[in-house]
Design a protein around this motif. Structure first.
Motif, mmCIF file in Angstrom:
data_model
loop_
_atom_site.group_PDB
_atom_site.id
_atom_site.type_symbol
_atom_site.label_atom_id
_atom_site.label_comp_id
_atom_site.label_asym_id
_atom_site.label_seq_id
_atom_site.Cartn_x
_atom_site.Cartn_y
_atom_site.Cartn_z
ATOM 1 N N SER A 23 27.403 -7.251 -20.085
ATOM 2 C CA SER A 23 25.929 -7.572 -20.412
ATOM 3 C C SER A 23 25.701 -7.760 -21.625
ATOM 4 O O SER A 23 24.848 -8.701 -22.340
ATOM 5 C CB SER A 23 24.997 -6.673 -19.738
ATOM 6 O OG SER A 23 25.155 -5.585 -20.334
ATOM 7 N N VAL A 24 26.374 -6.980 -22.559
ATOM 8 C CA VAL A 24 26.232 -7.251 -24.121
ATOM 9 C C VAL A 24 26.348 -8.784 -24.793
ATOM 10 O O VAL A 24 25.910 -9.574 -25.508
ATOM 11 C CB VAL A 24 26.824 -6.254 -24.985
ATOM 12 C CG1 VAL A 24 26.650 -6.441 -26.308
ATOM 13 C CG2 VAL A 24 26.096 -4.755 -24.558
ATOM 14 N N LEU A 25 27.829 -8.748 -24.396
ATOM 15 C CA LEU A 25 28.490 -10.179 -24.451
ATOM 16 C C LEU A 25 27.827 -11.423 -23.887
ATOM 17 O O LEU A 25 27.836 -12.501 -24.741
ATOM 18 C CB LEU A 25 29.943 -10.316 -24.109
ATOM 19 C CG LEU A 25 30.864 -9.326 -24.954
ATOM 20 C CD1 LEU A 25 32.205 -9.219 -24.026
ATOM 21 C CD2 LEU A 25 31.103 -9.899 -26.247
ATOM 22 N N GLY A 60 20.988 -3.316 -26.715
ATOM 23 C CA GLY A 60 22.115 -3.981 -25.705
ATOM 24 C C GLY A 60 22.455 -5.521 -25.906
ATOM 25 O O GLY A 60 22.593 -6.068 -24.916
ATOM 26 N N VAL A 61 22.352 -6.000 -27.293
ATOM 27 C CA VAL A 61 22.803 -7.215 -27.406
ATOM 28 C C VAL A 61 23.995 -7.310 -28.504
ATOM 29 O O VAL A 61 24.221 -6.218 -29.128
ATOM 30 C CB VAL A 61 21.730 -8.063 -28.189
ATOM 31 C CG1 VAL A 61 20.575 -8.131 -26.838
ATOM 32 C CG2 VAL A 61 20.978 -7.868 -29.084
ATOM 33 N N THR A 62 24.358 -8.478 -29.005
ATOM 34 C CA THR A 62 25.322 -8.461 -29.992
ATOM 35 C C THR A 62 24.546 -8.215 -31.389
ATOM 36 O O THR A 62 23.536 -8.968 -31.394
ATOM 37 C CB THR A 62 26.254 -9.629 -29.915
ATOM 38 O OG1 THR A 62 25.430 -10.999 -30.163
ATOM 39 C CG2 THR A 62 26.983 -9.802 -28.604
ATOM 40 N N ASP A 71 24.428 -12.246 -23.747
ATOM 41 C CA ASP A 71 23.271 -11.682 -23.894
ATOM 42 C C ASP A 71 22.174 -13.015 -23.979
ATOM 43 O O ASP A 71 22.712 -13.911 -23.566
ATOM 44 C CB ASP A 71 23.040 -10.923 -25.022
ATOM 45 C CG ASP A 71 23.301 -11.541 -26.313
ATOM 46 O OD1 ASP A 71 23.829 -12.626 -26.366
ATOM 47 O OD2 ASP A 71 23.438 -11.087 -27.392
ATOM 48 N N GLU A 72 21.034 -13.035 -24.478
ATOM 49 C CA GLU A 72 20.137 -14.023 -24.587
ATOM 50 C C GLU A 72 20.775 -15.258 -25.426
ATOM 51 O O GLU A 72 20.765 -16.466 -24.965
ATOM 52 C CB GLU A 72 18.735 -13.772 -24.878
ATOM 53 C CG GLU A 72 18.009 -12.770 -24.388
ATOM 54 C CD GLU A 72 16.617 -12.493 -24.751
ATOM 55 O OE1 GLU A 72 16.263 -13.004 -25.792
ATOM 56 O OE2 GLU A 72 15.986 -11.727 -24.014
ATOM 57 N N PHE A 87 16.858 -17.851 -33.768
ATOM 58 C CA PHE A 87 16.843 -17.739 -32.443
ATOM 59 C C PHE A 87 15.633 -16.884 -31.873
ATOM 60 O O PHE A 87 15.203 -15.788 -32.606
ATOM 61 C CB PHE A 87 17.988 -16.883 -31.741
ATOM 62 C CG PHE A 87 17.818 -16.462 -30.353
ATOM 63 C CD1 PHE A 87 17.769 -17.456 -29.364
ATOM 64 C CD2 PHE A 87 17.804 -15.129 -29.933
ATOM 65 C CE1 PHE A 87 17.686 -16.969 -27.822
ATOM 66 C CE2 PHE A 87 17.848 -14.967 -28.738
ATOM 67 C CZ PHE A 87 17.760 -15.798 -27.694
#
Lengths: 154, 75
Positions: free
Chosen positions: A81-83, B29-31, A85-86, B43
């Protein structure tokens, strides 16, 4: 987070290898089709074409294997889910849109060429396959690798 | 005609909290690259991500993000 960065790098490398090897592999096949259809070569097979098809096919197989290794590592680290992402979704959308436009451009180019030179459907389909697969992959990798000022320490 | 751009105070807020981009990325919880591109206005995040970032930085969304209006097309 170091794991995430390593996985992103691995993903980009895998996709780059997949795109480049697909172009070399299918580009070689396309050249072979053209040589046979036009009767350009003699009875001897063109070694450059044979070599590029072989190298491209090996590269594609290697990229497929690397993708399986990558998928295993993502699953093990539980960071899918992290990889995805948006930002990943946005890059994927842009890459697919550019790939679609490139495909339309390639179809238009083939139609234009067809007015002067006739070629088989196999050649046209292979050319479209090369554009349709490699352009989105390369676009995604370029988007993924760019636009980062590496300001992590701040 | 005016065009709105999304400005943010993430970098300043992170500095106040002593957080790196990587730490903020992990918290929401993102890169790290996603945080970097939001910070640099490349972005535009979703409402959900904006809310998560605000929560992680102990701020409200409108403290963190704001609209900047620019004149466009010579109007």
């Amino acid at each position: 987070m170091d794991t995430i960065n390593k996985l992103i790098r691995q993903r980009d490398m895998t996709l780059s290898l997949a795109a480049l090897s697909f172009v070399v592999w299918q580009g070689g096949q396309l050249a072979e089709d053209l040589v046979v259809e036009r009767g350009w070569g003699g009875d001897e097979p063109n070694l450059v074409i044979v070599f590029s098809v072989l190298i491209g096919a090996i590269g594609w197989a290697l990229a497929s294997f690397m993708f399986l290794v990558y998928a295993g590592r993502v699953s093990k680290a539980k960071v899918q889910s992290v990889l995805q992402d948006e930002l990943f979704d946005q890059h994927k959308r842009i890459a697919l849109r550019i790939g679609y436009m490139a495909l339309i451009g390639a179809i238009a180019a083939l139609l234009a060429v067809d007015m002067f030179v006739t070629f088989s459907a196999e050649i046209a389909i292979r050319a479209l396959l090369i554009v349709g697969i490699s352009v989105p992959l390369i676009t995604f990798v370029l988007l993924s690798m760019g636009g980062d000022d590496d300001g992590d320490a701040e | 005609m005016k065009v709105s751009e999304l400005g943010n105070r993430i970098k300043a807020r992170r500095a106040e909290q002593g957080m790196t981009q990587a730490q903020l990325a992990e918290a929401v919880g993102v890169t790290r690259k996603t945080i970097n591109t939001v910070e640099n206005r490349i972005f535009v995040p979703s409402t959900i991500l904006a809310l998560k970032m605000a929560e992680a930085l102990g701020a409200s969304v409108d403290e963190l993000f704001f609209l900047e209006e620019e004149a466009a097309g010579g109007d």
